[in-house]
Design an enzyme around this catalytic site. Structure first.
Site, PDB file in Angstrom:
ATOM      1  N   CYS A  65      34.346  49.247  46.726  1.00 10.20           N
ATOM      2  CA  CYS A  65      36.073  48.725  48.050  1.00 10.20           C
ATOM      3  C   CYS A  65      36.433  49.887  49.340  1.00 10.20           C
ATOM      4  CB  CYS A  65      37.292  48.288  47.370  1.00 10.20           C
ATOM      5  SG  CYS A  65      38.374  47.866  48.890  1.00 10.20           S
ATOM      6  N   CYS A 109      42.793  33.998  36.397  1.00 15.56           N
ATOM      7  CA  CYS A 109      42.128  34.906  38.342  1.00 15.56           C
ATOM      8  C   CYS A 109      41.568  35.740  38.153  1.00 15.56           C
ATOM      9  CB  CYS A 109      43.231  35.598  38.216  1.00 15.56           C
ATOM     10  SG  CYS A 109      45.603  34.897  38.377  1.00 15.56           S
ATOM     11  N   ARG A 272      56.776  37.733  38.477  1.00 15.54           N
ATOM     12  CA  ARG A 272      54.992  38.277  37.761  1.00 15.54           C
ATOM     13  C   ARG A 272      55.148  39.452  37.379  1.00 15.54           C
ATOM     14  NH1 ARG A 272      49.427  36.872  39.494  1.00 15.54           N
ATOM     15  NH2 ARG A 272      50.342  34.952  38.295  1.00 15.54           N
TER      16      ARG A 272
HETATM   17  S1  SF4 Z   1      43.104  47.397  46.081  1.00 14.18           S
HETATM   18 FE1  SF4 Z   1      41.548  45.451  46.950  1.00 14.18          FE
HETATM   19  S2  SF4 Z   1      41.461  46.489  48.729  1.00 14.18           S
HETATM   20 FE2  SF4 Z   1      42.009  48.201  47.803  1.00 14.18          FE
HETATM   21  S3  SF4 Z   1      40.814  49.772  47.412  1.00 14.18           S
HETATM   22 FE3  SF4 Z   1      41.191  48.802  45.273  1.00 14.18          FE
HETATM   23  S4  SF4 Z   1      40.131  46.599  45.857  1.00 14.18           S
HETATM   24 FE4  SF4 Z   1      39.336  47.512  47.488  1.00 14.18          FE
END
Ligand code: SF4
Length: 327
Positions: A65, A109, A272
């Site tokens: 990411c 989810c 949750r």
């Molecule tokens: S929480 Fe989500 S947006 Fe942040 S680094 Fe991890 S996968 Fe990416």
């Protein structure tokens, strides 16, 4: 009884969006027993305290990411051993959804480690949502930032919930994430809400934040124009390689306090108990349920971090006289 009288008129279970920060701070400051007693009373006014909603979470696109969330092993910015993978095949996702349903989950989810989805990926996710709905389950996705047209497209596929967490207070946010702003988060939440999708939005405890940041986080959530239907409260899972892995381990009682204040300020939301249950004692989880948590994730993993196994969860719910909630 000499219970603290402060703000008692605000704890009757009425849904409010005008909480002041001071009111939220005063709730956190209550003696522990007083706080969880009040939270449990509000909980009973809106829910059967035996019922727990059970969701399963699958990582449909893991790692790599571009965001730099300081708690997340999936960020490409940190060396955590999580490998970047491609988006899963639609049929493979639906096979997992079917297995989750057979194991008792009513909501499925799906999480993707993206800053925001590309159009072709969104098409595939829409097919996944349609497939989950066809199984008779509620659907939820978390895909990063969304534009208004993207939110509308997901709604068209039948999406029930979109998860997008505020994570922490507005003041502490810049210490945790530098690749987007609090306002970016609020904008996506507004697009999701505008499309008519239910909102799942919460935060994390134990990232080195001050008590005032937990106040700020709950205050930000309970003053949204509409309360999130789901409020996941996560206990940080310290993953080696992430910037927040070296701090003091999160305090379980502070976590229970956060659950209780979430319940008091967002009386009709599902609160949750999310990440971090693996490191929590059964007794701490029981306190969380008493304080108003009524939703858990189950399955062996939460995206990339461990989760208690399903047998343990079923045994715990049995020991507590609790039961899975029907859709
Ligand atoms: S929480 Fe989500 S947006 Fe942040 S680094 Fe991890 S996968 Fe990416």
């Amino acid at each position: 009884m000499n219970a603290p009288a402060a703000d008692a008129r605000f704890h009757d279970g009425t849904v409010r969006h005008d909480w002041t920060r001071e009111e939220v701070r005063n709730l956190f400051a209550l003696p522990f027993a007083e706080l969880i007693y009040r939270a449990h009373s509000v909980h009973r006014a809106h829910f059967n305290p035996r019922d727990v909603q059970i969701s399963t979470l699958l990582s449909i696109k893991t790692g790599g990411c571009p965001e730099d969330c300081a708690y997340c092993p999936q960020s490409a910015a940190y060396d955590t051993g999580v490998k970047a993978e491609k988006l899963m095949d639609v049929d493979a996702v639906l096979a997992d959804a079917k297995a989750a349903k057979e194991a008792g989950a009513t909501r499925f989810c799906m999480g993707a480690a993206w800053r925001s989805p590309k159009d072709k990926d969104l098409d595939a996710v829409c097919r996944m949502v349609e497939g989950v709905k066809a199984l008779g389950m509620e659907s939820c996705v978390t895909l990063g930032m969304l534009t208004a047209p993207q939110a509308a497209k997901l709604k068209g596929a039948g999406l029930d919930y979109y998860n997008h967490n505020l994570d922490t207070s507005p003041e502490y946010y810049g210490e945790i994430i530098t690749t987007r702003t609090y306002q970016d988060r609020l904008d996506t939440l507004s697009h999701v809400r505008g499309a008519g999708i239910h909102v799942c939005c919460g935060g994390i405890v134990g990232m080195g934040e001050r008590a005032e940041d937990r106040v700020g986080m709950i205050h930000a959530l309970c003053t949204l124009p509409a309360h999130p239907e789901s409020v996941p409260i996560n206990m940080l899972v310290q993953v080696v390689g992430t910037p927040v892995s070296k701090g003091q381990a999160p305090d379980a009682l502070e976590f229970v306090r956060t659950i209780a204040v979430a319940r008091l300020t967002m009386p009709k939301s599902m609160v949750r108990l999310s990440a971090g249950r693996e490191d929590m004692s059964d007794e701490a989880q029981a306190l969380c349920f008493f304080a108003g948590a009524n939703s858990i994730f189950y399955g062996p993993k939460l995206l990339t971090t461990p989760n208690p196994n399903e047998h343990h969860d079923h045994a715990l719910l049995d020991r507590l006289g609790m039961r899975p909630m029907a859709v």
